[in-house]
Design a protein around this motif. Structure first.
Motif, PDB file in Angstrom:
ATOM      1  N   ALA B 228       0.811  -1.215   0.000  1.00  0.00           N
ATOM      2  CA  ALA B 228       0.000   0.000   0.000  1.00  0.00           C
ATOM      3  C   ALA B 228       0.847   1.269   0.000  1.00  0.00           C
ATOM      4  O   ALA B 228       0.616   2.183  -0.798  1.00  0.00           O
ATOM      5  CB  ALA B 228      -0.939  -0.013   1.204  1.00  0.00           C
ATOM      6  N   GLU B 229       1.832   1.297   0.889  1.00  0.00           N
ATOM      7  CA  GLU B 229       2.596   2.534   1.047  1.00  0.00           C
ATOM      8  C   GLU B 229       3.329   2.901  -0.244  1.00  0.00           C
ATOM      9  O   GLU B 229       3.300   4.045  -0.691  1.00  0.00           O
ATOM     10  CB  GLU B 229       3.612   2.336   2.175  1.00  0.00           C
ATOM     11  CG  GLU B 229       3.972   3.599   2.894  1.00  0.00           C
ATOM     12  CD  GLU B 229       4.823   3.270   4.124  1.00  0.00           C
ATOM     13  OE1 GLU B 229       5.915   3.823   4.235  1.00  0.00           O
ATOM     14  OE2 GLU B 229       4.375   2.408   4.922  1.00  0.00           O
ATOM     15  N   ALA B 230       3.960   1.902  -0.871  1.00  0.00           N
ATOM     16  CA  ALA B 230       4.713   2.152  -2.104  1.00  0.00           C
ATOM     17  C   ALA B 230       3.775   2.586  -3.230  1.00  0.00           C
ATOM     18  O   ALA B 230       4.101   3.474  -4.017  1.00  0.00           O
ATOM     19  CB  ALA B 230       5.474   0.891  -2.507  1.00  0.00           C
ATOM     20  N   VAL B 231       2.582   1.960  -3.297  1.00  0.00           N
ATOM     21  CA  VAL B 231       1.628   2.338  -4.342  1.00  0.00           C
ATOM     22  C   VAL B 231       1.180   3.777  -4.134  1.00  0.00           C
ATOM     23  O   VAL B 231       1.165   4.584  -5.060  1.00  0.00           O
ATOM     24  CB  VAL B 231       0.404   1.388  -4.349  1.00  0.00           C
ATOM     25  CG1 VAL B 231      -0.677   1.908  -5.286  1.00  0.00           C
ATOM     26  CG2 VAL B 231       0.830  -0.016  -4.770  1.00  0.00           C
ATOM     27  N   GLU B 232       0.839   4.118  -2.891  1.00  0.00           N
ATOM     28  CA  GLU B 232       0.340   5.470  -2.633  1.00  0.00           C
ATOM     29  C   GLU B 232       1.408   6.515  -2.957  1.00  0.00           C
ATOM     30  O   GLU B 232       1.098   7.592  -3.468  1.00  0.00           O
ATOM     31  CB  GLU B 232      -0.150   5.614  -1.182  1.00  0.00           C
ATOM     32  CG  GLU B 232      -1.350   4.717  -0.828  1.00  0.00           C
ATOM     33  CD  GLU B 232      -2.536   4.809  -1.792  1.00  0.00           C
ATOM     34  OE1 GLU B 232      -2.674   5.835  -2.496  1.00  0.00           O
ATOM     35  OE2 GLU B 232      -3.313   3.830  -1.878  1.00  0.00           O
ATOM     36  N   THR B 233       2.674   6.190  -2.678  1.00  0.00           N
ATOM     37  CA  THR B 233       3.752   7.120  -3.029  1.00  0.00           C
ATOM     38  C   THR B 233       3.815   7.293  -4.546  1.00  0.00           C
ATOM     39  O   THR B 233       3.927   8.411  -5.058  1.00  0.00           O
ATOM     40  CB  THR B 233       5.107   6.571  -2.527  1.00  0.00           C
ATOM     41  OG1 THR B 233       4.967   6.241  -1.149  1.00  0.00           O
ATOM     42  CG2 THR B 233       6.207   7.602  -2.696  1.00  0.00           C
ATOM     43  N   ALA B 234       3.725   6.174  -5.265  1.00  0.00           N
ATOM     44  CA  ALA B 234       3.873   6.230  -6.721  1.00  0.00           C
ATOM     45  C   ALA B 234       2.732   6.987  -7.389  1.00  0.00           C
ATOM     46  O   ALA B 234       2.936   7.657  -8.403  1.00  0.00           O
ATOM     47  CB  ALA B 234       3.969   4.808  -7.284  1.00  0.00           C
ATOM     48  N   VAL B 235       1.515   6.885  -6.822  1.00  0.00           N
ATOM     49  CA  VAL B 235       0.369   7.496  -7.499  1.00  0.00           C
ATOM     50  C   VAL B 235       0.076   8.911  -6.996  1.00  0.00           C
ATOM     51  O   VAL B 235      -0.851   9.552  -7.489  1.00  0.00           O
ATOM     52  CB  VAL B 235      -0.921   6.640  -7.367  1.00  0.00           C
ATOM     53  CG1 VAL B 235      -0.683   5.240  -7.913  1.00  0.00           C
ATOM     54  CG2 VAL B 235      -1.415   6.600  -5.930  1.00  0.00           C
ATOM     55  N   ALA B 236       0.874   9.395  -6.052  1.00  0.00           N
ATOM     56  CA  ALA B 236       0.620  10.731  -5.503  1.00  0.00           C
ATOM     57  C   ALA B 236       0.593  11.755  -6.634  1.00  0.00           C
ATOM     58  O   ALA B 236       1.483  11.775  -7.486  1.00  0.00           O
ATOM     59  CB  ALA B 236       1.701  11.090  -4.486  1.00  0.00           C
ATOM     60  N   ASP B 259       6.052   7.688 -18.899  1.00  0.00           N
ATOM     61  CA  ASP B 259       7.170   6.742 -18.810  1.00  0.00           C
ATOM     62  C   ASP B 259       7.901   6.885 -17.477  1.00  0.00           C
ATOM     63  O   ASP B 259       8.366   5.908 -16.904  1.00  0.00           O
ATOM     64  CB  ASP B 259       8.160   6.973 -19.959  1.00  0.00           C
ATOM     65  CG  ASP B 259       7.618   6.396 -21.260  1.00  0.00           C
ATOM     66  OD1 ASP B 259       6.594   5.687 -21.203  1.00  0.00           O
ATOM     67  OD2 ASP B 259       8.221   6.654 -22.311  1.00  0.00           O
ATOM     68  N   ASP B 260       8.010   8.139 -16.998  1.00  0.00           N
ATOM     69  CA  ASP B 260       8.702   8.373 -15.728  1.00  0.00           C
ATOM     70  C   ASP B 260       7.996   7.662 -14.580  1.00  0.00           C
ATOM     71  O   ASP B 260       8.634   7.042 -13.731  1.00  0.00           O
ATOM     72  CB  ASP B 260       8.761   9.880 -15.426  1.00  0.00           C
ATOM     73  CG  ASP B 260       9.845  10.562 -16.238  1.00  0.00           C
ATOM     74  OD1 ASP B 260      10.698   9.832 -16.790  1.00  0.00           O
ATOM     75  OD2 ASP B 260       9.822  11.797 -16.336  1.00  0.00           O
ATOM     76  N   VAL B 261       6.664   7.765 -14.578  1.00  0.00           N
ATOM     77  CA  VAL B 261       5.888   7.117 -13.516  1.00  0.00           C
ATOM     78  C   VAL B 261       6.108   5.607 -13.574  1.00  0.00           C
ATOM     79  O   VAL B 261       6.363   4.959 -12.547  1.00  0.00           O
ATOM     80  CB  VAL B 261       4.387   7.441 -13.663  1.00  0.00           C
ATOM     81  CG1 VAL B 261       3.564   6.648 -12.666  1.00  0.00           C
ATOM     82  CG2 VAL B 261       4.145   8.931 -13.510  1.00  0.00           C
ATOM     83  N   THR B 262       6.016   5.044 -14.782  1.00  0.00           N
ATOM     84  CA  THR B 262       6.192   3.604 -14.945  1.00  0.00           C
ATOM     85  C   THR B 262       7.569   3.178 -14.455  1.00  0.00           C
ATOM     86  O   THR B 262       7.717   2.199 -13.714  1.00  0.00           O
ATOM     87  CB  THR B 262       6.066   3.222 -16.436  1.00  0.00           C
ATOM     88  OG1 THR B 262       4.857   3.795 -16.930  1.00  0.00           O
ATOM     89  CG2 THR B 262       6.017   1.738 -16.629  1.00  0.00           C
ATOM     90  N   ARG B 263       8.577   3.942 -14.847  1.00  0.00           N
ATOM     91  CA  ARG B 263       9.941   3.577 -14.488  1.00  0.00           C
ATOM     92  C   ARG B 263      10.132   3.625 -12.972  1.00  0.00           C
ATOM     93  O   ARG B 263      10.668   2.693 -12.380  1.00  0.00           O
ATOM     94  CB  ARG B 263      10.928   4.536 -15.182  1.00  0.00           C
ATOM     95  CG  ARG B 263      12.195   3.842 -15.606  1.00  0.00           C
ATOM     96  CD  ARG B 263      13.057   4.738 -16.486  1.00  0.00           C
ATOM     97  NE  ARG B 263      12.408   5.107 -17.724  1.00  0.00           N
ATOM     98  CZ  ARG B 263      12.280   6.373 -18.175  1.00  0.00           C
ATOM     99  NH1 ARG B 263      12.738   7.383 -17.467  1.00  0.00           N
ATOM    100  NH2 ARG B 263      11.695   6.606 -19.322  1.00  0.00           N
ATOM    101  N   SER B 264       9.665   4.702 -12.350  1.00  0.00           N
ATOM    102  CA  SER B 264       9.925   4.792 -10.911  1.00  0.00           C
ATOM    103  C   SER B 264       9.079   3.787 -10.139  1.00  0.00           C
ATOM    104  O   SER B 264       9.487   3.279  -9.107  1.00  0.00           O
ATOM    105  CB  SER B 264       9.731   6.226 -10.398  1.00  0.00           C
ATOM    106  OG  SER B 264       8.458   6.688 -10.724  1.00  0.00           O
TER     107      SER B 264
END
Lengths: 118, 297
Positions: B228-236, B259-264
């Motif tokens: 959850a935490e990693a997902v929430e960080t990525a989708v912020a 692409d940046d979002v996908t990569r990170s």
């Protein structure tokens, strides 16, 4: 065909792969966009977009009224591009997954040696 | 790219129900557009407006710059295959095909015969006696063999089995490639037709929800899954159109992906998965109740 990316990119990559593995040699004619569309059951405009990408990149060239052909030197160029991306697409994910499982670089190298046909 | 269909502020109101609610869109000539949406979303009303079978309450719709209402110049270039087409009682499919050239100047009788054979349609049986799937085949044959510059299919394959549907898709693509024309395909079977479409028009509650090239839609959305935490960080900061949670595991469907979002996200160990056109549309149209439901509640 579906890995989530736009289909025209997947079409372009499919042709690139065939050039790299030699099934589409340099100088050979590639199928028409309508043939691609019929075979993959996709919109012809999508197939055209994928092929155009390769024409713009100089991998394919157009002969007016005849069709598309694989350009000279296309294979070497594609291979060097793929090699440049090998690190980000294969090596880093391998290291990451290894690290998660407690396998360090040395252990991974051992595994690679063991799996390689000598 | 030239525009062939243009709607401006197009509105259709029935007693108390706004079926089409001030929509604006354009369709490019010689493209295949999917008209998608839930039951009661306004798809059929929109097609009726497009073919001059209904009058707009407000706004306008034009084909090649002209109103379709009682306009033979427009209508002879249009073929509309309805889910529930009616035929004269004693008609057989062969009568339908024999009459077709009178309505469709580009009618190809040989092509119609070929299609009838492929779809195994008994052309000499009375239409009343045909099965639901065979009746759909009649519509499909008329729609394809008419080669009308504007061809509209409204759920054309009720009762058709998977083999016949595949034959329809293959024939549609091949004939469209050989004879480019503007095709509008209204359907619920989004996954089946997604790759055939160049453009998607998604309508919900009488409004246009998505009006986009299909390629752009696919590139635009993805599902990120992981802790959850990693997902929430990525989708912020991104538009999350759907979120599912199982314990500490979250799967988020995100629009406006780059692409940046996908990569990170991948670097953070998240799974990045595709979102099919069908899933995307379910996500986008699933949350809001329809007009009808609001009324009956």
């Amino acid at each position: 065909m579906d890995d989530g990316r736009p289909i025209f990119l997947q079409i372009a990559e499919l042709v690139e792969r065939q050039i790299i593995d030699g099934s589409l040699p340099e100088g050979e004619q590639v199928p028409s966009t309508n043939e691609f569309a019929a075979f993959h059951r996709i919109n012809p405009a999508t197939a055209l977009k994928g092929i155009s990408l390769l024409v713009d990149a100089g991998v394919l060239y157009k002969r007016r009224g005849i069709g598309m052909f694989v350009a000279d030197g296309a294979r070497d160029r594609l291979i060097s591009e793929r090699r440049a991306r090998f690190t980000t697409e294969y090596v880093r994910p391998l290291l990451r997954e290894g690290a998660a499982l407690g396998l360090d670089a040395a252990a991974l190298i051992d595994l690679i040696r063991k799996e390689s046909p000598s | 790219m030239t525009t062939i269909v243009e709607a401006r502020g197009l509105t259709k109101r029935y007693r108390g129900v706004t079926a089409v609610d001030g929509v604006d869109f354009q369709l490019a000539r010689n493209t295949i557009t999917g008209l998608l949406g839930r039951n009661g979303a306004g798809k059929t009303t929109l097609m009726h407006l497009l073919t001059g079978q209904e009058f707009a309450t407000n706004g306008s719709i034009t084909i090649a710059g002209e109103s379709p209402v009682e306009n033979p110049r427009v209508l002879q270039h249009t073929c509309f295959i309805k889910e529930s087409q009616r035929y004269p009682d004693d008609f057989k499919p062969k009568h339908v095909f024999a009459a077709a050239p009178g309505f469709f100047p580009n009618w190809d009788a040989d092509f119609a015969r070929e299609l009838a054979a492929e779809l195994r349609l008994p052309v000499d049986r009375r239409i009343k006696k045909l099965s639901r799937g065979q009746l759909s085949s009649v519509g499909i044959i008329v729609g394809l063999a008419s080669r009308a510059p504007i061809t509209i299919f409204d759920e054309p394959y009720l009762g058709l089995d998977a083999v016949a549907r595949q034959a329809f898709y293959d024939r549609l693509l091949a004939d469209y490639a050989a004879h480019p024309r503007t095709i509008i395909l209204s359907t619920h079977l989004i996954d089946e037709v997604a790759d055939l479409l160049e453009h998607a028009l998604v309508i919900d509650n009488g409004r246009i929800l998505i009006d986009s090239p299909v390629d752009a839609l696919r590139a635009h959305a993805a599902t990120l899954a992981g802790p959850a935490e990693a997902v929430e960080t990525a989708v912020a900061g991104l538009e999350v159109i759907h979120r599912e949670r199982l314990g500490g595991f979250v799967s988020a469907t995100v629009a406006g992906i780059t692409d940046d979002v996908t990569r990170s996200a991948r670097a953070a160990g998240l799974e990045v998965g595709p979102v099919s056109l069908q899933q995307l549309i379910i996500r986008q149209t699933g949350g809001t109740p329809t007009e009808h439901e609001e009324v009956t509640r």
